[in-house]
Design a protein around this motif. Structure first.
Motif, PDB file in Angstrom:
ATOM      1  N   PRO A 167     -50.223  -3.147 -24.136  1.00 13.88           N
ATOM      2  CA  PRO A 167     -49.016  -2.921 -23.389  1.00 13.88           C
ATOM      3  C   PRO A 167     -49.130  -2.508 -22.320  1.00 13.88           C
ATOM      4  O   PRO A 167     -48.190  -2.269 -21.488  1.00 13.88           O
ATOM      5  CB  PRO A 167     -48.240  -1.951 -24.403  1.00 13.88           C
ATOM      6  N   ASN A 168     -50.179  -1.936 -21.743  1.00 13.51           N
ATOM      7  CA  ASN A 168     -50.418  -1.263 -20.442  1.00 13.51           C
ATOM      8  C   ASN A 168     -50.760  -2.252 -19.499  1.00 13.51           C
ATOM      9  O   ASN A 168     -51.180  -1.915 -18.246  1.00 13.51           O
ATOM     10  CB  ASN A 168     -51.506  -0.023 -20.606  1.00 13.51           C
ATOM     11  N   GLY A 169     -51.486  -3.478 -19.839  1.00 13.29           N
ATOM     12  CA  GLY A 169     -51.628  -4.602 -19.107  1.00 13.29           C
ATOM     13  C   GLY A 169     -53.006  -4.196 -18.411  1.00 13.29           C
ATOM     14  O   GLY A 169     -53.349  -4.723 -17.370  1.00 13.29           O
ATOM     15  N   LEU A 193     -46.520 -10.635 -11.541  1.00 11.49           N
ATOM     16  CA  LEU A 193     -45.436  -9.937 -11.908  1.00 11.49           C
ATOM     17  C   LEU A 193     -44.222 -10.384 -11.467  1.00 11.49           C
ATOM     18  O   LEU A 193     -43.173 -10.194 -12.565  1.00 11.49           O
ATOM     19  CB  LEU A 193     -45.776  -8.637 -11.163  1.00 11.49           C
ATOM     20  N   GLU A 194     -43.812 -10.876 -10.585  1.00  9.91           N
ATOM     21  CA  GLU A 194     -42.428 -11.338 -10.192  1.00  9.91           C
ATOM     22  C   GLU A 194     -42.052 -12.502 -10.989  1.00  9.91           C
ATOM     23  O   GLU A 194     -40.972 -12.644 -11.357  1.00  9.91           O
ATOM     24  CB  GLU A 194     -42.264 -11.730  -8.590  1.00  9.91           C
ATOM     25  N   PRO A 219     -36.224 -10.050 -17.148  1.00 13.73           N
ATOM     26  CA  PRO A 219     -35.774  -9.215 -16.228  1.00 13.73           C
ATOM     27  C   PRO A 219     -35.533  -8.014 -16.730  1.00 13.73           C
ATOM     28  O   PRO A 219     -35.174  -7.018 -16.139  1.00 13.73           O
ATOM     29  CB  PRO A 219     -34.468  -9.939 -15.682  1.00 13.73           C
ATOM     30  N   GLU A 220     -35.075  -7.765 -18.054  1.00 12.54           N
ATOM     31  CA  GLU A 220     -35.048  -6.566 -18.590  1.00 12.54           C
ATOM     32  C   GLU A 220     -36.462  -5.810 -19.210  1.00 12.54           C
ATOM     33  O   GLU A 220     -36.345  -4.595 -19.747  1.00 12.54           O
ATOM     34  CB  GLU A 220     -33.999  -6.643 -19.781  1.00 12.54           C
ATOM     35  N   HIS A 221     -37.414  -6.361 -19.112  1.00 13.35           N
ATOM     36  CA  HIS A 221     -38.522  -5.977 -19.887  1.00 13.35           C
ATOM     37  C   HIS A 221     -39.127  -4.780 -19.115  1.00 13.35           C
ATOM     38  O   HIS A 221     -39.341  -4.810 -17.830  1.00 13.35           O
ATOM     39  CB  HIS A 221     -39.629  -7.120 -19.768  1.00 13.35           C
ATOM     40  N   PRO A 222     -39.205  -3.626 -19.806  1.00 14.00           N
ATOM     41  CA  PRO A 222     -39.577  -2.368 -19.037  1.00 14.00           C
ATOM     42  C   PRO A 222     -40.924  -2.451 -18.254  1.00 14.00           C
ATOM     43  O   PRO A 222     -41.107  -1.767 -17.269  1.00 14.00           O
ATOM     44  CB  PRO A 222     -39.513  -1.206 -20.268  1.00 14.00           C
ATOM     45  N   PHE A 223     -41.895  -2.820 -18.999  1.00 14.59           N
ATOM     46  CA  PHE A 223     -43.211  -3.170 -18.365  1.00 14.59           C
ATOM     47  C   PHE A 223     -42.992  -3.953 -17.030  1.00 14.59           C
ATOM     48  O   PHE A 223     -43.390  -3.487 -15.884  1.00 14.59           O
ATOM     49  CB  PHE A 223     -44.213  -4.048 -19.300  1.00 14.59           C
TER      50      PHE A 223
END
Length: 283
Positions: free
Chosen positions: A56-58, A144-145, A152-156
């Motif tokens: 989840p941290n990428g 990322l874009e 669009p709502e994903h917190p990460f």
């Protein structure tokens, strides 16, 4: 027979070195003991939804195994899990000293992104804009874009896109007054890095970082220093040349030097078979 596991690795990742050193130390072999999935950081593969589901941290590295209830996503924890296979060989003699070294080298204040991406003045900024790091940042931003547009709502993706754009926008802009904040921050961060390397000097036990044998303290420090040297434009085959890194830091801290204990430690650890296999060149 021990279970086969999977590592998520990248030739572009600093902290992958911790995992690779541990794998060499244990004599584990790719495609026999473990499978390798390569992640390309410059195109943002670590931001793909499939990878975010694993880490989840990428960040890279990560490790998965059938017996694990969830992936291991911190390099120090990955080293310990690898070391647990068979007889443990990387347990430090001085655990308190080792803990201090790990906390120092993994602290945000010691990030090598400072060397790779930041600048202290217009001349440094112009050099960075013309370097390969510009394309690296743009590749990450594009990925990322793309992912943010899909979720669009994903917190990460919301936070990471904004974070990456903070530095990418400065690379895109004409060098001018808006870069002054970056210059000041970068100068202060070099002071902190110099102080951190002085602290490392005081912590090293010799002949190895936490005692008489190689341990996790060594293999969590080698990747940091190798990456910092590479980022300072040290010729990648000049494994023992601290000059470029020293000169880079001396621009902010004129009397800075890599200490004698750090130099001796590096010489000692560079003679290990794991170091020779993982770091034939700086990366």
């Amino acid at each position: 027979m021990a279970e086969k596991f999977t590592i998520y690795s990248s030739v572009q990742s600093q902290w992958v070195g911790v995992m690779l050193l541990a794998l060499e130390e244990k004599g584990l072999k790719a495609n026999v003991d473990y499978d390798v999935k390569e992640i390309t950081l410059s195109t943002g593969d670590n931001f793909a939804p499939e990878y975010i589901a694993i880490n989840p941290n990428g960040t890279v590295p990560s490790l998965t195994a059938p017996s694990l209830s969830k992936p291991i996503i911190e390099s120090a924890d990955i080293l310990r899990w690898i070391d647990s296979r068979g007889t443990k060989t990387l347990v430090p003699e001085d655990e308190k000293r080792s803990k201090e070294i790990l906390e120092l080298m993994h602290s945000p204040s010691m990030t090598t992104n400072l060397i790779l991406f930041q600048a202290r003045d217009p001349a440094e900024m112009e050099v960075k804009k013309k370097s390969g790091w510009n394309g690296f940042l743009e590749g990450r931003q594009a990925r990322l874009e793309k992912e943010l547009a899909a979720q669009p709502e994903h917190p990460f993706y919301v936070s990471k896109t904004a974070e990456n754009l903070g530095i990418t926008s400065l690379y895109r802009a004409k060098v001018g007054p808006e870069h002054e904040g970056l210059y000041h921050m970068t100068d202060e961060m070099y002071r902190t890095m110099a102080a951190g390397l002085d602290k490392l000097e005081s912590l090293i036990a010799l002949p190895f970082a936490a005692g008489s044998r190689v341990s996790e303290a060594d293999y969590n420090t080698v990747p940091w220093l190798a990456h910092a040297m590479m980022g300072a434009d040290t010729p990648v085959t000049a494994i023992q040349d601290f000059g470029p890194l020293e000169r880079l830091i001396q621009k902010t801290v004129p009397d800075f030097k890599i200490g004698p204990k750090t130099r001796q430690w590096w010489s000692n650890v560079a003679k290990t078979e794991a170091f020779k296999k993982v770091y034939p060149v700086l990366h």
